[in-house]
Design a protein around this motif. Structure first.
Motif, PDB file in Angstrom:
ATOM      1  N   ARG A 120     -46.707  -0.653   4.499  1.00  0.00           N
ATOM      2  CA  ARG A 120     -47.836  -0.051   3.769  1.00  0.00           C
ATOM      3  C   ARG A 120     -48.179  -0.912   2.554  1.00  0.00           C
ATOM      4  O   ARG A 120     -49.353  -1.199   2.289  1.00  0.00           O
ATOM      5  CB  ARG A 120     -47.522   1.374   3.329  1.00  0.00           C
ATOM      6  CG  ARG A 120     -48.647   2.016   2.507  1.00  0.00           C
ATOM      7  CD  ARG A 120     -48.305   3.413   2.046  1.00  0.00           C
ATOM      8  NE  ARG A 120     -48.185   4.332   3.152  1.00  0.00           N
ATOM      9  CZ  ARG A 120     -49.213   4.888   3.798  1.00  0.00           C
ATOM     10  NH1 ARG A 120     -50.445   4.592   3.424  1.00  0.00           N
ATOM     11  NH2 ARG A 120     -49.013   5.716   4.777  1.00  0.00           N
ATOM     12  N   LEU A 158     -51.661  -2.852   1.767  1.00  0.00           N
ATOM     13  CA  LEU A 158     -52.417  -2.653   0.530  1.00  0.00           C
ATOM     14  C   LEU A 158     -52.602  -3.972  -0.215  1.00  0.00           C
ATOM     15  O   LEU A 158     -53.679  -4.236  -0.771  1.00  0.00           O
ATOM     16  CB  LEU A 158     -51.760  -1.590  -0.338  1.00  0.00           C
ATOM     17  CG  LEU A 158     -51.867  -0.177   0.231  1.00  0.00           C
ATOM     18  CD1 LEU A 158     -50.964   0.785  -0.539  1.00  0.00           C
ATOM     19  CD2 LEU A 158     -53.306   0.315   0.233  1.00  0.00           C
ATOM     20  N   PHE A 213     -53.882   4.364   7.499  1.00  0.00           N
ATOM     21  CA  PHE A 213     -54.965   4.902   6.687  1.00  0.00           C
ATOM     22  C   PHE A 213     -55.932   5.659   7.583  1.00  0.00           C
ATOM     23  O   PHE A 213     -56.332   5.167   8.640  1.00  0.00           O
ATOM     24  CB  PHE A 213     -55.691   3.770   5.946  1.00  0.00           C
ATOM     25  CG  PHE A 213     -54.737   2.891   5.182  1.00  0.00           C
ATOM     26  CD1 PHE A 213     -54.180   3.315   3.989  1.00  0.00           C
ATOM     27  CD2 PHE A 213     -54.365   1.652   5.678  1.00  0.00           C
ATOM     28  CE1 PHE A 213     -53.276   2.522   3.298  1.00  0.00           C
ATOM     29  CE2 PHE A 213     -53.463   0.839   4.994  1.00  0.00           C
ATOM     30  CZ  PHE A 213     -52.915   1.283   3.802  1.00  0.00           C
ATOM     31  N   LEU A 225     -58.296   4.041   2.701  1.00  0.00           N
ATOM     32  CA  LEU A 225     -57.818   2.694   2.387  1.00  0.00           C
ATOM     33  C   LEU A 225     -58.257   2.281   0.980  1.00  0.00           C
ATOM     34  O   LEU A 225     -57.447   1.783   0.183  1.00  0.00           O
ATOM     35  CB  LEU A 225     -58.333   1.699   3.425  1.00  0.00           C
ATOM     36  CG  LEU A 225     -58.032   0.224   3.169  1.00  0.00           C
ATOM     37  CD1 LEU A 225     -56.528  -0.032   3.093  1.00  0.00           C
ATOM     38  CD2 LEU A 225     -58.663  -0.631   4.266  1.00  0.00           C
ATOM     39  N   GLN A 256     -56.314   4.360  -1.687  1.00  0.00           N
ATOM     40  CA  GLN A 256     -54.923   3.917  -1.821  1.00  0.00           C
ATOM     41  C   GLN A 256     -54.830   2.517  -2.430  1.00  0.00           C
ATOM     42  O   GLN A 256     -53.909   2.234  -3.202  1.00  0.00           O
ATOM     43  CB  GLN A 256     -54.217   3.988  -0.468  1.00  0.00           C
ATOM     44  CG  GLN A 256     -53.960   5.426  -0.048  1.00  0.00           C
ATOM     45  CD  GLN A 256     -53.000   5.520   1.109  1.00  0.00           C
ATOM     46  OE1 GLN A 256     -51.971   4.849   1.124  1.00  0.00           O
ATOM     47  NE2 GLN A 256     -53.324   6.364   2.073  1.00  0.00           N
ATOM     48  N   ALA A 257     -55.783   1.658  -2.121  1.00  0.00           N
ATOM     49  CA  ALA A 257     -55.818   0.339  -2.756  1.00  0.00           C
ATOM     50  C   ALA A 257     -56.048   0.486  -4.259  1.00  0.00           C
ATOM     51  O   ALA A 257     -55.459  -0.243  -5.063  1.00  0.00           O
ATOM     52  CB  ALA A 257     -56.904  -0.527  -2.125  1.00  0.00           C
ATOM     53  N   HIS A 276     -52.817   1.340  -5.712  1.00  0.00           N
ATOM     54  CA  HIS A 276     -51.861   0.233  -5.550  1.00  0.00           C
ATOM     55  C   HIS A 276     -52.119  -0.914  -6.523  1.00  0.00           C
ATOM     56  O   HIS A 276     -51.185  -1.623  -6.901  1.00  0.00           O
ATOM     57  CB  HIS A 276     -51.919  -0.280  -4.106  1.00  0.00           C
ATOM     58  CG  HIS A 276     -50.936  -1.341  -3.794  1.00  0.00           C
ATOM     59  ND1 HIS A 276     -49.576  -1.096  -3.690  1.00  0.00           N
ATOM     60  CD2 HIS A 276     -51.097  -2.666  -3.553  1.00  0.00           C
ATOM     61  CE1 HIS A 276     -48.950  -2.214  -3.392  1.00  0.00           C
ATOM     62  NE2 HIS A 276     -49.849  -3.187  -3.306  1.00  0.00           N
TER      63      HIS A 276
END
Length: 195
Positions: free
Chosen positions: A8, A12, A47, A53, A56-57, A60
């Motif tokens: 994961r 990312l 994702f 996506l 979450q990016a 991250h």
């Protein structure tokens, strides 16, 4: 299906690379798989969709920005004057240059956040928390100035980082980044010894 946290994270990281190199329009599961060096179709297993996506990016990106705690402690050690603050701002600028891809990805994410409420919420919370942490750290260290000065430093440094990493020619003839940082810190913070 059991999800692999390392994979994961690699996905990312790949998403941040794609964002920096191709912009948000280039962010596809296939592009992320390629950038992460994983088999085609992997990102779609991690994702739910492109919004997921991107969100979450957005979370991250700050994992990638986080300095090593010992490095941050060394940078703050003994800092007490405006010149020390300028040194800290120069350290921050060097970190942004060293993480140019991540910072450019963050700029792309900020633009996407204007159109995606979930991403906007994620980035707003994270950046706001970062600002609060900076204010708290500044005050706890006994550095000159208060909350308003830290916010002004944040705003000034944001502009300087954006220009330096995206359109450095804009600042041609204005002095190098280190000199500009010194000037802005000394204009924003009270003279040493003043409160």
């Amino acid at each position: 299906m059991v999800r692999n946290p390392e994979r994961r994270a690699a996905l990312l990281d790949g998403a941040l690379t794609v964002l920096a190199e191709q912009g948000a329009r280039g962010l596809t599961f296939r592009a992320v798989d390629t950038a992460a060096g994983v088999p085609a179709g992997t990102a779609s297993n991690y994702f739910a969709d492109r919004d997921d996506l991107l969100t979450q990016a957005g979370a991250h990106v700050y994992i990638r920005f986080a300095p090593d705690p010992q490095e941050a402690e060394r940078a703050m050690a003994g800092a007490s004057t405006a010149e020390d603050v300028a040194g800290l701002m120069r350290w921050v600028m060097a970190r942004m240059r060293d993480n140019r891809t991540v910072y450019l990805a963050l700029l792309e994410l900020r633009l996407e956040a204007t159109r995606r409420p979930a991403l906007r919420g994620t980035l707003t919370r994270r950046i706001r928390q970062d600002l609060e942490d900076n204010v708290r750290g500044h005050l706890e260290a006994g550095l000159p100035g208060g909350r308003a000065e830290v916010v002004m430093l944040y705003l000034a440094m944001t502009g300087l980082v954006i220009e330096s990493l995206t359109l450095p020619g804009v600042l041609d003839g204005e002095g190098d980044a280190d000199a500009l940082i010194g000037a802005l810190v000394h204009r924003i913070l009270p003279a040493d010894g003043e409160g």
